[in-house]
Write an enzyme that holds these catalytic residues in place. Structure first.
Site, PDB file in Angstrom:
ATOM      1  CG  HIS A 187      -1.610  -1.267   1.551  1.00 54.64           C
ATOM      2  ND1 HIS A 187      -2.980  -1.383   0.947  1.00 54.64           N
ATOM      3  CD2 HIS A 187      -1.360  -2.333   2.208  1.00 54.64           C
ATOM      4  CE1 HIS A 187      -3.296  -2.688   1.273  1.00 54.64           C
ATOM      5  NE2 HIS A 187      -2.444  -3.093   1.958  1.00 54.64           N
ATOM      6  CB  SER A 308      13.237  22.807 -14.383  1.00 51.03           C
ATOM      7  OG  SER A 308      12.294  23.995 -14.439  1.00 51.03           O
ATOM      8  CE  LYS A 314      11.472  19.752 -10.450  1.00 57.09           C
ATOM      9  NZ  LYS A 314      10.190  19.621 -10.688  1.00 57.09           N
ATOM     10  CD  GLU A 321       8.119  12.363 -15.085  1.00 57.50           C
ATOM     11  OE1 GLU A 321       7.203  13.122 -14.755  1.00 57.50           O
ATOM     12  OE2 GLU A 321       9.406  12.840 -15.251  1.00 57.50           O
TER      13      GLU A 321
END
Ligand code: ARG
Length: 490
Positions: A187, A308, A314, A321
């Protein structure tokens, strides 16, 4: 209101005017079709070419098409269906076409619809009359079914090579961190400590099953449709065993209707690919989570990250992804082809031409996703200290405590579970780890608990105690690494 709608429609109409045939006037092509011109009085509409031509994508079958044609022509000559001289000139012509395509010298013509007719028309340009004999005892229906199977079969071989490299990368990570402790989750809540090696090996099992699913699919699709002709077989004395084995198929397909009209082999490739992409996606998701500032369990290499344009600090896991997203596309192809096929009567229908773009797109994306994942796994660095620190959170050794109560005090597991729950409550209250709770505090819950309990409360002891077959103990993980290294060797 009606007038506005009509005006809007007029505007739209001029936008798409090239697609709307002017009334009463046929837009014609220069030449009517070479292959079946005999039966046709008028030439084709441009729109017909637009919807019908597949050459823009099925040119990817060129290599397979030429190979299958060579094999077919050889068999025709061995069976004395065409002369040796015609066979020789057909092969010479096909070889020229092959090298023209390889050297980007071949001009693909949409008026010739697809790869099969582009090759045959060019053959006619090169060798003249004998070219017309190549299509004896053959149809584009068995031709495309054969070419496409050959293509998918090659693709499976490539995909399996890539999966083996990925498994290799995972094995190397597993070996490096065979006893590095990390939190195991259920979970997405910390559950029990596991090892980095064990976690990596979980994916080895998944990709290993993908490998074997590809093997199964390959084996089932490995039958040769060539010689099924349009749908009913042929009256020519062909030898299907010869062509089948020359193309490295297991056997000729046993029913000509089935052979030209099913695309289950493509669907099986797509569904196995979907499952494989789903595994890649889950691993990608974990990489995204683990590399976040909240988790900091791993760092990804610069080679597979982006920055970024506005936030200088970043480092984004874009490759992971995108891999995560690919499954949508690949499964989409599977669903799309399933829908194309589900209502088709036997045998061939042109609907089936829509099979290729789905398979090509899915295959290309699975290749890039698998390769990028291998690169990321090779490069990533697991943060041993952070993983171990995180493994202490969330009372991850509570099950070990309960197991100890069962094993050492002979309590029923349910009672042990209850007692442990009370101890966890105290630790939570004092904001400390289970191993930092004093013996007194535990004795207050159950007087029978003794000093020995501390031997199971550390995360290291927890993982090494889970030595059941397939468990997280480094001794077990070592066995599985060795087993997989052997499998990859063979
Ligand atoms: N381009 C076609 C396809 O990919 C080849 C088969 C055409 N067959 C036919 N009967 N029109 O499906």
């Amino acid at each position: 209101h009606l007038r506005t709608i009509k005006m809007k429609y007029k505007e739209r109409r001029s936008e798409f005017s090239s697609y709307i045939p002017p009334k009463g006037k046929l837009m014609t092509q220069e030449k009517s079709n070479l292959m079946w011109g005999g039966r046709f009085a008028a030439a084709q509409d441009d729109l017909m070419e637009e919807i019908n031509a597949s050459i823009d994508f099925d040119k990817r079958l060129a290599e397979q098409d030429i190979l299958a044609s060579k094999v077919h022509a050889k068999m025709l000559s061995q069976q004395n269906i065409i002369s040796k001289a015609d066979y020789k000139s057909i092969v010479t012509g096909l070889e020229q076409i092959e090298s023209q395509i390889k050297n980007n010298k071949f001009v693909f013509d949409r008026a010739l619809e697809d790869i099969h007719m582009n090759v045959e028309a060019r053959l006619n340009d090169i060798i003249g009359a004998p070219a017309g004999r190549l299509h004896t005892a053959r149809s584009r229906n068995d031709q495309v079914a054969t070419d496409f199977r050959l293509w998918v079969r090659d693709q499976i071989d490539l995909q399996q090579q890539l999966l083996k490299s990925l498994i290799e990368a995972l094995l190397n990570q597993a070996e490096l961190g065979i006893d590095w402790v990390m939190p195991g989750f259920t979970h997405l809540q910390i559950a029990q400590p596991v090892t980095w090696g064990h976690h990596m090996m979980a994916y080895v099992e998944m990709f290993g099953r993908d490998l074997s699913r590809f093997t199964d699919a390959r084996d089932r699709m490995n039958e040769c449709p060539l010689g099924s002709a349009a749908l009913a077989g042929t009256s020519f004395p062909i030898n299907r065993e010869t062509t089948s084995s020359a193309l490295n198929f297991k056997a000729p397909s046993a029913n000509s209707l089935d052979a030209v009209s099913d695309r289950d082999f493509a669907l099986e490739f797509l569904s196995v690919s979907s499952i494989c992409a789903m595994h890649l996606s889950r691993l990608a998701e974990e990489l995204v989570i683990w590399s976040s500032a909240q988790f900091k369990l791993i760092s990804l290499s610069d080679r597979f990250s982006t920055g970024s344009s506005i936030m200088p600090q970043k480092k984004n896991p874009d490759a992971a992804e995108l891999i995560r997203a690919k499954v949508g596309r690949i499964f989409g192809a599977n669903v799309a082809l399933m829908m194309v096929m589900k209502g088709l009567p036997l045998a061939y229908s042109k609907d089936m031409q829509e099979d290729k773009q789905q398979v090509f797109d899915a295959a290309d994306n699975l290749v890039i996703a698998t390769a990028a994942m291998t690169g990321m796994i090779n490069d990533l660095r697991a943060n041993r200290e952070n993983m171990e620190a995180a493994a202490h959170f969330g009372f991850s050794t509570a099950t070990d405590l309960a197991d100890w109560l069962v094993q050492k005090l002979n309590l029923p597991f349910r009672e042990a579970h209850h007692i442990t729950g009370q101890i966890v409550l105290i630790a939570e209250d004092r904001k400390c780890d289970l191993s930092d709770l004093g013996l007194d505090a535990m004795k207050k819950v159950d007087d029978r608990i003794n000093d020995d309990i501390f031997s199971v409360l550390s995360v290291q002891n927890s993982v090494s105690s889970r030595s059941s077959y397939g468990g997280t103990a480094p001794s077990q993980v070592r066995k599985q690494i060795n087993r997989w290294r052997e499998i990859l060797k063979s």
